[in-house]
Scaffold this active site. Structure first.
Site, short mmCIF file in Angstrom:
data_model
loop_
_atom_site.label_atom_id
_atom_site.label_comp_id
_atom_site.label_asym_id
_atom_site.label_seq_id
_atom_site.Cartn_x
_atom_site.Cartn_y
_atom_site.Cartn_z
N GLY A 1 -10.08 -8.52 -0.26
CA GLY A 1 -8.73 -8.59 0.25
C GLY A 1 -8.74 -9.13 1.74
O GLY A 1 -9.42 -8.45 2.43
N HIS B 1 -3.11 -16.40 -7.87
CA HIS B 1 -4.17 -16.89 -7.04
C HIS B 1 -5.31 -17.85 -7.70
O HIS B 1 -6.25 -17.45 -7.89
CB HIS B 1 -4.73 -15.75 -6.47
CG HIS B 1 -5.17 -14.45 -7.13
ND1 HIS B 1 -5.82 -14.49 -8.38
CD2 HIS B 1 -4.82 -13.14 -6.63
CE1 HIS B 1 -5.78 -13.32 -8.62
NE2 HIS B 1 -5.26 -12.41 -7.72
N ARG C 1 0.76 -1.22 -0.03
CA ARG C 1 0.14 0.01 0.16
C ARG C 1 0.74 1.28 0.21
O ARG C 1 0.20 2.35 0.09
CB ARG C 1 -1.07 0.03 1.21
CG ARG C 1 -1.79 -1.23 1.35
CD ARG C 1 -2.82 -1.47 0.35
NE ARG C 1 -3.72 -2.49 0.40
CZ ARG C 1 -4.39 -3.40 -0.46
NH1 ARG C 1 -4.19 -2.89 -1.60
NH2 ARG C 1 -5.29 -4.12 0.08
N ASP D 1 -1.22 -12.94 -1.36
CA ASP D 1 -2.10 -11.90 -1.84
C ASP D 1 -2.59 -11.19 -0.61
O ASP D 1 -3.66 -10.47 -0.22
CB ASP D 1 -3.40 -12.56 -2.45
CG ASP D 1 -4.12 -11.34 -3.27
OD1 ASP D 1 -3.81 -10.25 -3.29
OD2 ASP D 1 -5.14 -11.72 -3.62
#
Lengths: 420, 302
Positions: A322, A230, A61, A303
């Site tokens: 998420g 994923h 982030r 992830d």
């Protein structure tokens, strides 16, 4: 100097009970310790010792949303989960899609002390899915994995040109988030019994499968190195298995939550179980577990997607997608794989280091190996209550887990120390 | 904190006792009796984040009939249009002093969250495509009155099941009351899975002769149902309740519809207004059934 005694060490010829000596950034002895004057001595009490875990899929982030996570907290979270290297996704704000943004991201990553942070670049400019990103300057800056993670490249013609181009850059990998948004629009959870019960729009498994099939066909045609991120459906596993068997250069990863959970967990619509791809049907879960054991899926990747608590304390349909995963991944992967130390370290460290081209990581423990190590006790029972991550959006918060990281050593320094 | 969030998991006994209370109020209203002021001094707040004037009025009339003070919240005239979050709106409304919050919302879990955040009893007046508990109770009350009992009745729910909160509430409770359900509709408007294990059919004409209750649903174009159909005319041809289909029914079978009806699509006038239609009884049972629900929501609290 660090001396680790009584561990089961993963060496080139298999697992051996041995003492591991670390001096500087290198493993200097495996077997008996040459000397321990002034050394930090750690009793591993039968725990597994192997190369530190490598995660090809994290969201830290930074820049843009550092209230959720930043490079520093993300790296501490990685260390607490036994990871010594991670690959950050380029969907930051602004994204990593050209030379300056890649150099900035890599510069910031180099300053982090708790883990090696590698940077993935975008496939398309501004992740908009319209034109190629500036591959050469990112490549020159050191980027090897390219992905628009969070989105697939929507246009097959553009993706074909991208694959053709990247096939010409040695070591470059096209990594795809497989989601046809025409099929998943409005989707909240896997399309199946649970979406029917809640009356919520489902994300059909086919939304993943059609992109995997398309990408495999394009990889076959262009010779590009393709990595499917994923993987979550049985049908995608079958497509990948067939493509590999017939010569396509494709690899794949699976997340811990897709190994451990299926959509029956969503009876109460816990926003900490909302992610893409969604938790699938039980048969899909079984398929990805088998594929990981078999090696059709090469690696576990978390992830790791932090979101603040207030962002998740909203109606399910408004919650962001998420979950975090770094600090619980090893326990989940170990349970899914069964107690086989060599396979466990292959899927958690050796394979992802190789796929991501990350040197000094994923190296078997021998004299002269880089001192990037983890001590993992596969029988340790615990329940995660706090995280080193800034966020707590974990599906496993407060849940009983078996298998815990006792310590992590990054470039010869202890980057995490649990109950030793 | 009780309220009524969902019918899922309720026992036959719990459902029957709610229906008994509803029936009692229905009789009292019909007889013109003095209604007990069991909610005197209490405040009921209706918060409808989705437009539904009729359901809201029905709840407000039910609350007033039992002596409650009614506060009414509609987002278009309030701070929601200024960007206030759902959570803040709920906390604000309940902090004003609300004994029961009656909530309508487009999101499936909105009522559950409102109850958890506010710790006030919440009555679900329709959430997402998942819950519409009072409509199901109203329909069960109507059928019990009409047939004298529910056990063994066969109901076919016809139409846009995928988008219907009424259908899901029916699926959650009517089998518990002994009603056998069949879902009938074009494949694009059926749920994508069948976790309820009920009979599913795409051919209405094959089912009509076996059903006691034809429960018709509206095609919810606002939820995108239109794109799953070639045309409204094709739908009416295959699933519309018309005179020809009425003639295929068993002698005692009835027609129901939760409203609003699209005449000429899911049913024509002969079905809506004919002697088999229970539509107006459904409407008439709305207020007494909701009186029962409000009283239970608060009664268990005190």
């Amino acid at each position: 100097m660090i001396v680790i005694e009584n561990g089961r060490v993963l060496r080139a010829n298999g697992v051996e009970e041995a003492t591991v000596t670390v001096e500087g950034d290198t493993v200097t002895a495996v077997g008996s310790a040459p000397g321990r004057n002034g050394a930090r001595v750690i009793d591993a009490r039968g725990a597994w010792i192997g190369p530190g875990f490598v995660d090809l899929h994290v969201h830290f982030r930074e820049p843009g949303q550092t209230w959720k996570e930043d490079l520093e907290s993300g790296a501490r979270s990685a260390a607490a989960g036994g990871f010594t290297a991670v690959l950050t996704m380029p969907n930051t704000d602004p994204p990593v899609d050209d030379g300056p943004s890649a150099r900035r991201a890599i510069g910031a990553a180099r300053a982090i002390g708790a883990a090696r942070v590698e940077v993935a670049g975008a496939l398309t400019r501004d992740r908009a899915g319209v034109e190629m990103a500036d591959f050469d300057s990112m490549y020159d800056a050191g980027v090897r994995v390219f992905t628009d993670d969070g989105d697939s490249v929507p246009d097959a013609g553009l993706l074909r040109r991208i694959m053709t181009y990247l096939a010409g850059l040695p070591g470059a990998v096209v990594a795809e988030h497989a989601e046809d948004v025409r099929l998943t629009e409005g989707g909240q959870l896997h399309e199946g019994s649970m979406s029917a019960l809640h009356g919520l729009v489902g994300l059909p498994g086919a939304g993943e499968d059609v992109i995997v099939a398309r990408d495999l066909a394009l990889a076959r045609a262009t010779g590009a190195r393709l990595h499917i991120q994923h993987v979550s459906t049985g049908a995608s596993v079958d497509l990948i298995r067939h493509a590999r068997a017939t010569g396509v250069a494709v690899t794949a990863e699976v997340t811990p939550h897709h190994l451990a959970l299926d959509d029956t967990a969503l009876a109460d619509l816990d926003p900490n179980l909302k992610m893409y791809p969604p938790l699938r049907a039980g048969s899909d879960r079984k398929a990805v577990v088998s594929a990981l054991r078999e090696g059709v899926i090469d690696a576990v990747a978390t992830d790791h997607a932090p979101h603040a608590s207030a962002e998740k304390d909203v109606p399910f349909e408004q919650a962001p997608r998420g979950v975090i995963g770094l600090e619980t991944a090893a326990a989940i992967a170990c349970a899914a794989l069964g107690a086989d130390q060599a396979t466990f370290f292959d899927r958690m460290s050796l394979a992802p280091a190789r796929l991501g081209g990350i040197d000094r990581h994923g190296v078997l423990v021998e004299p002269g190996s880089p001192a990037n190590l983890v001590l993992f006790d596969p029988g340790h029972r615990w329940a995660p209550k706090v995280f080193a991550s800034k966020s707590v959006n974990s599906p496993f918060l407060g849940k009983g887990l078996v298998g815990k990281v006792l310590a992590t050593i990054y470039e010869g320094q202890i980057s995490y120390e649990g109950e030793l | 904190m009780n309220g009524l969030l969902t019918l899922r998991g309720m026992t036959t006994g719990q459902l029957e006792s709610l229906l008994d209370l509803g029936q009692r109020y229905r009789r009292m209203i019909r007889a013109g009796s003095q209604l007990p002021q069991t909610l005197h001094g209490r405040t009921i707040t209706t918060a409808f984040f989705e437009p539904s004037t009729r359901t809201r009025l029905s709840f407000e009339k039910a609350a007033a009939a039992l002596g409650a003070v009614v506060m009414s919240f509609t987002p278009e005239t309030s701070s929601t249009s200024k960007g206030e979050t759902f959570r803040d709106t709920v906390l604000t409304l309940t902090a004003m002093g609300t004994d029961v919050l009656v909530l309508r919302h487009s999101l499936a879990d909105a009522a559950d969250l409102a109850a958890r955040w506010s710790r006030v009893p919440v009555v679900n007046a329709g959430t997402g495509r998942r819950e519409h508990p009072t409509q199901t109770l109203i329909d069960a009350l109507t059928l019990r009155e009409h047939f004298g009992g529910l056990h063994g009745l066969r109901m076919g729910i016809v139409g846009d099941i995928a988008n219907s909160r009424v259908a899901r509430s029916h699926l959650a409770a009517l089998p518990t009351l002994g009603i056998e359900l069949t879902l009938v509709g074009p494949p694009t408007l059926l749920p994508t899975a069948n976790p309820w294990g009920v009979r599913i059919s795409a051919e209405l004409d094959d089912e009509l002769g076996d059903l006691d209750v034809i429960y018709l649903l509206r095609i919810q174009k606002e939820r995108g149902a239109g794109s799953g159909l070639p045309s409204g005319a094709a739908y009416a041809r295959h699933y519309g309740m018309n005179e020809e289909r009425l003639s295929m029914l068993k002698p005692n079978s009835v027609i129901m519809h939760p409203g609003p009806m699209n005449r000429g699509v899911e049913l024509d006038d002969s079905a809506a207004d004919g002697e088999r239609s229970l539509v107006l009884q459904q409407v008439a049972n709305g207020v007494p059934m909701r009186m029962a629900v409000l009283e239970s929501a608060i009664g268990e609290e005190s």
